[in-house]
Design a protein around this motif. Structure first.
Motif, PDB file in Angstrom:
ATOM      1  N   THR A 242      -1.990  -4.743  -7.859  1.00 58.62           N
ATOM      2  CA  THR A 242      -2.778  -5.645  -8.690  1.00 58.62           C
ATOM      3  C   THR A 242      -2.381  -7.091  -8.417  1.00 58.62           C
ATOM      4  N   ASP A 243      -3.365  -7.987  -8.455  1.00 57.41           N
ATOM      5  CA  ASP A 243      -3.048  -9.399  -8.259  1.00 57.41           C
ATOM      6  C   ASP A 243      -2.739 -10.089  -9.584  1.00 57.41           C
ATOM      7  N   GLU A 244      -2.579  -9.313 -10.647  1.00 52.77           N
ATOM      8  CA  GLU A 244      -2.151  -9.869 -11.923  1.00 52.77           C
ATOM      9  C   GLU A 244      -0.627 -10.023 -11.933  1.00 52.77           C
TER      10      GLU A 244
ATOM     11  N   HIS B 285       2.761  -5.625  -7.888  1.00 54.10           N
ATOM     12  CA  HIS B 285       2.063  -6.868  -8.189  1.00 54.10           C
ATOM     13  C   HIS B 285       2.004  -7.713  -6.924  1.00 54.10           C
ATOM     14  N   LEU B 286       0.904  -8.418  -6.727  1.00 58.90           N
ATOM     15  CA  LEU B 286       0.655  -9.146  -5.493  1.00 58.90           C
ATOM     16  C   LEU B 286       0.500 -10.633  -5.768  1.00 58.90           C
TER      17      LEU B 286
ATOM     18  N   ILE C 181       0.832  -1.203   0.000  1.00 58.54           N
ATOM     19  CA  ILE C 181       0.000   0.000   0.000  1.00 58.54           C
ATOM     20  C   ILE C 181       0.869   1.257   0.000  1.00 58.54           C
ATOM     21  N   ALA C 182       1.933   1.220   0.822  1.00 63.16           N
ATOM     22  CA  ALA C 182       2.830   2.375   0.888  1.00 63.16           C
ATOM     23  C   ALA C 182       3.506   2.617  -0.458  1.00 63.16           C
TER      24      ALA C 182
ATOM     25  N   ALA D 217      -6.047  -7.671  -0.762  1.00 61.60           N
ATOM     26  CA  ALA D 217      -5.017  -6.630  -0.703  1.00 61.60           C
ATOM     27  C   ALA D 217      -5.145  -5.682  -1.888  1.00 61.60           C
ATOM     28  N   ALA D 218      -5.423  -6.231  -3.061  1.00 62.38           N
ATOM     29  CA  ALA D 218      -5.588  -5.385  -4.249  1.00 62.38           C
ATOM     30  C   ALA D 218      -6.763  -4.436  -4.080  1.00 62.38           C
TER      31      ALA D 218
END
Length: 362
Positions: free
Chosen positions: A47-49, A28-29, A18-19, A40-41
């Motif tokens: 992004t979770d992509e 990316h997550l 987030i920071a 989280a996204a």
């Protein structure tokens, strides 16, 4: 740093994401539970992509037991230019990675000294690390570019970098983090089967001591399993102090005056040593500890009361250095303890009384 991949979207990973996202980094997550990465996204962590190619920095935010395997997989896949983990133990993962025979020039260990009793992405905040120490444990193999990426990460999270040897870090956190967790839990455990009449007497002291006992046991088993030796060494010293204090207290029960005197001396010794140790804990903004004066104000438990008292302190031109709230038992009221510079205390007390606040004098 323009791109980052965060592997592990718990409290620490999501807060860092987030920071970074808030400061223009494309994040990316990834998580073993895709739902956590999606959460989280949705919180603005990125992004979770999957990224289309290698990112600038891969941040591994998984439990200590899984750090080495996760890093090895990421390094082998060439997911980034630099790799960093945020586990609370550094020596073990570093040894495991060396045993795997990997080139560790692109890796640096790290540990942000910040957290909460709550875990998971929903507990994450962009300011979790602000002003907090963030330990970096480079080795002789660590590439300068990777160290610079780690320092940039720390700066973007507005933390304070501290460079340490990995083993020294583990001994330090055993003393200042891991052992306090166990001691807090052991004190809180005394309350589990205590008589209800005793529990109703709980005040701010027991709340302060047991606050971190609310932490997730499974998380702490993982942390302590990765650093058992240094924690056991510190606890051994605590146990010796406990044995000596028990002996001193038993002596205070004696009919023999010399034994009572000896017991009182033993109790006083541990209390004075506690004073000396407490005085070494860094104060505000990590500076040397400062002795503040406390202005205690009685306050009702109603919306806006805290805001009003802080506003009145501001009108008096006084900076509140710290604050504590002690709730009254069985009443919708409490005591706000405002810590201020000693020279400001008399003026603040007078100004608050003029505005209708009731002070408690010791």
């Amino acid at each position: 740093m323009r791109t980052a991949l965060v592997i592990g979207t718990g409290l620490i990973g999501t807060s860092a994401a987030i920071a970074l996202a808030g400061r223009g980094v494309t994040v990316h997550l990834r998580d073993h539970d895709p739902a956590r990465a999606s959460t989280a996204a949705a919180l603005g962590a990125g992004t979770d992509e999957a990224p289309e190619g290698p990112v600038d920095l891969v941040i591994v935010a998984v439990p200590p037991a899984h750090v080495a395997a996760t890093l090895a997989e990421a390094l082998t896949a060439g997911l980034g230019r630099g790799y960093l983990d945020v586990a609370s133990v550094k020596g073990g993962p570093q040894r495991e990675l060396r045993a795997l025979g990997l080139d560790l020039s692109a890796y640096i260990g790290s540990h942000p000294m910040s957290g909460k009793e709550r875990s998971g992405p929903l507990a994450a905040t962009a300011d979790l690390f602000e002003g907090r120490p963030w330990v970096l444990t480079p080795t002789r193999d660590t590439d300068t570019e990777v160290l610079n990426l780690a320092l940039e990460l720390v700066a973007l999270c507005r933390a304070v970098p501290v460079v340490m040897d990995a083993e020294a870090h583990d001994r330090a956190v055993a003393l200042v983090s891991h052992t306090p967790q166990l001691v807090s839990s052991m004190v809180a455990a005394r309350l589990e089967e205590a008589d209800e009449s005793a529990v109703r007497l709980c005040g701010q002291g027991i709340r302060d001591v047991t606050r971190i006992a609310a932490s997730d046991p499974r998380m702490w088993v993982e942390i302590l399993s990765a650093n058992p030796g240094p924690v056991a060494d510190v606890l051994s010293g605590v146990a010796a102090d406990l044995d000596e204090t028990v002996r001193a207290l038993r002596s205070l029960q004696s009919a023999d005056e010399d034994k009572r005197r000896d017991g009182a001396s033993g109790v006083e010794d541990v209390l004075r040593r506690g004073n000396a140790g407490r005085s070494r804990v860094p104060g505000k903004h990590g500076a040397a500890p400062t002795a503040y004066e406390t202005v205690a104000v009685l306050i009702s438990d109603q919306p806006g009361e805290l805001a009003r008292i802080f506003a009145d302190a501001g009108r008096a031109g006084v900076n509140i250095e710290d604050v504590r709230i002690e709730h009254a038992t069985g009443q919708q009221a409490g005591l706000v303890q405002l810590m201020v510079e000693p020279s400001a205390a008399p003026g603040l007390g007078a100004a608050l009384q003029e505005r209708g606040w009731a002070l408690r004098t010791s």
